[in-house]
Design an enzyme around this catalytic site. Structure first.
Site, mmCIF file in Angstrom:
data_model
loop_
_atom_site.group_PDB
_atom_site.id
_atom_site.type_symbol
_atom_site.label_atom_id
_atom_site.label_comp_id
_atom_site.label_asym_id
_atom_site.label_seq_id
_atom_site.Cartn_x
_atom_site.Cartn_y
_atom_site.Cartn_z
ATOM 1 N N ASN A 174 -6.049 18.989 1.081
ATOM 2 C CA ASN A 174 -6.298 17.651 1.627
ATOM 3 C C ASN A 174 -6.628 16.657 0.518
ATOM 4 O OD1 ASN A 174 -5.800 17.979 4.382
ATOM 5 N ND2 ASN A 174 -7.862 18.745 4.801
ATOM 6 N N GLU A 225 -9.449 24.471 9.707
ATOM 7 C CA GLU A 225 -8.340 25.247 9.158
ATOM 8 C C GLU A 225 -8.420 26.711 9.578
ATOM 9 O OE1 GLU A 225 -11.582 25.235 5.942
ATOM 10 O OE2 GLU A 225 -10.826 23.915 7.514
#
Length: 451
Positions: A333, A368
């Site tokens: 990210n 995640e």
């Protein structure tokens, strides 16, 4: 957001669902709360009974009117006949002859067989001049109520029912007139036999009228019973169906045999139930599905795990749980942006679907982290499945907007009953196995640590 579900969307759908249910239950509350449903049957029964009773009453009224009409016909016929006889006698008086009792009696005796009733002639003093009644028998001209005297005074024909004779007689009184002397007497004609004959002639018609009234009553009662029974049955069906809708059973459909408004109401209830079911399905889908990956969310996994565990306990079969966490996802990210991170999550979901059976449940557990529920699967088979998923993730980099991102994952595997007997135990042990894999260097599958 909760489990990936927009709170505003959830609130809107819940509001729509609540409004729909309130609308659906309004007629049920009206019927049940006011007790109207319990009174529909008796009210309809009373209404049909009243209508049914009205039919023979109408028949009785019609029979009475027919009887009165027959009496009027007999009276009119008797008066006409009496006037003809009186005119014959008046002609004899006008010819200059006095009232000759002998001749008048002979004349009346000739008419007796044709008249079917006795005749009596009285003068202005109400004395009998001649008649067909037997000697010593009761006179027709007994003027107890003054009707004969009234006819001698005003010359109007009258019908008299003398009570002093002791017989059920019906008399008609007509004046005997001459052009020169005016009223010279009165003729009394007993038309009882004529009256009875006229009534007898209409008896069949009157009986048919009464029979029709009674038949109409029976038909109305039967039809009323059938209609009211069907109507009340359909109303009860609608109420029961609406109650089932209120309990969440939207597969039920209102079915009625009646036509018209009740069938339209049943159709409206079914349409409303379908719309509420659609809205509820959307709400349930949003509440149990992760909008990014399309996988079931944490809530759906908890429900599936509880059901799967209950099934495994009842059947005595194994059940396995895999927890998967992407390695260094925060770095992805930070380096490539959140859009790339979202693409990675979607790709993970695709890989999970591709390597699982249709009976398996893959879910996004949060962030995640993913979870896989494997029914009827022991720990060895679950470990092999987890290894295939791990290899598929690390085998090929994920391409997104010209960028290539390599992804690995750490997986923890546990199984019922050897690693836990409850949902909480299985999740706790799977989470511990996952972090054991992390600590061992990531990109690997690990079972639960030894207790």
């Amino acid at each position: 957001m909760t489990d990936g579900l927009p709170a505003a969307m959830v609130m809107d759908l819940r509001r729509y669902l609540t409004q729909g249910m309130q609308t659906l239950l309004r007629p049920v509350k009206l019927l049940r709360g006011s007790g109207r449903l319990a009174r529909v049957g008796p009210r309809l029964a009373v209404a049909f009974v009243l209508v049914s009773v009205l039919l023979p009453v109408i028949g009785l009224i019609a029979e009475r009117e027919q009887r009165l009409a027959a009496a009027r016909d007999a009276q009119a016929e008797a008066q006409q006949l009496a006037r003809v006889i009186a005119a014959d006698i008046a002609d004899d008086v006008h010819a200059g002859r006095r009232l000759d009792p002998v001749k008048i009696r002979a004349h009346l005796d000739q008419l007796r067989s044709q008249l079917g009733g006795d005749v009596e002639i009285v003068d202005l003093r109400r004395d009998s001049v001649a008649g067909t009644t037997p000697e010593g028998g009761p006179r027709l001209g007994v003027d107890a109520d003054g009707q004969i005297s009234a006819t001698l005074r005003d010359g109007l024909a009258r019908t008299v029912t003398p009570e002093d004779t002791g017989l059920p007689l019906k008399l008609v009184v007509v004046p005997i007139r001459t052009p020169t002397d005016g009223i010279v007497g009165a003729l009394l004609l007993d038309y009882t036999d004529l009256y009875d004959e006229v009534l007898s002639a209409g008896a069949h018609s009157r009986r048919m009228t009464l029979a029709a009234g009674l038949a109409g009553m029976a038909a109305a009662l039967g039809l009323g019973w059938v209609l009211s029974r069907g109507l009340v049955r359909d109303i009860r069906r609608l109420t029961q169906t609406a109650a089932m809708f209120a309990e969440g059973d939207y597969d039920t459909r209102a079915q009625v045999k009646s036509r018209g408004e009740l069938r339209e109401l049943a159709g409206a209830l079914n349409t409303m139930a379908e719309r509420i079911a659609e809205r509820k399905a959307v709400l349930v889908d949003l509440a149990t599905t992760d909008p990014l990956t399309g996988l079931p969310n944490r809530r759906a996994l908890r429900t599936g795990l509880d059901r799967g565990l209950d099934h495994a306990k009842r059947r005595g079969t194994p059940l396995s749980l895999i927890l998967l966490d992407l390695d260094h996802f925060k770095t992805i990210n930070d380096e490539h942006g959140h859009l790339t991170g979202d693409a990675v999550l979607r790709r993970v979901a695709e890989i999970l679907k591709a390597h699982l059976r249709s009976t398996d449940l893959a879910a996004r557990y949060g962030g995640e982290e993913f979870a896989v529920l494997l029914p009827d699967t022991g720990s060895d088979a679950a470990t092999r499945t987890a290894e295939r998923v791990r290899v598929a993730l690390s085998a090929a980099p994920i391409e997104f907007q010209g960028r290539s991102v390599r992804v690995t994952a750490s997986l923890g595997v546990v199984a019922y009953p050897e690693h836990g007997l409850t949902t909480a135990e299985l999740v706790h042990r799977a989470d511990a196995a996952l972090y054991t894999a992390k600590r061992a260097g990531r990109d690997r599958v690990h079972g639960p640590p030894a207790p």
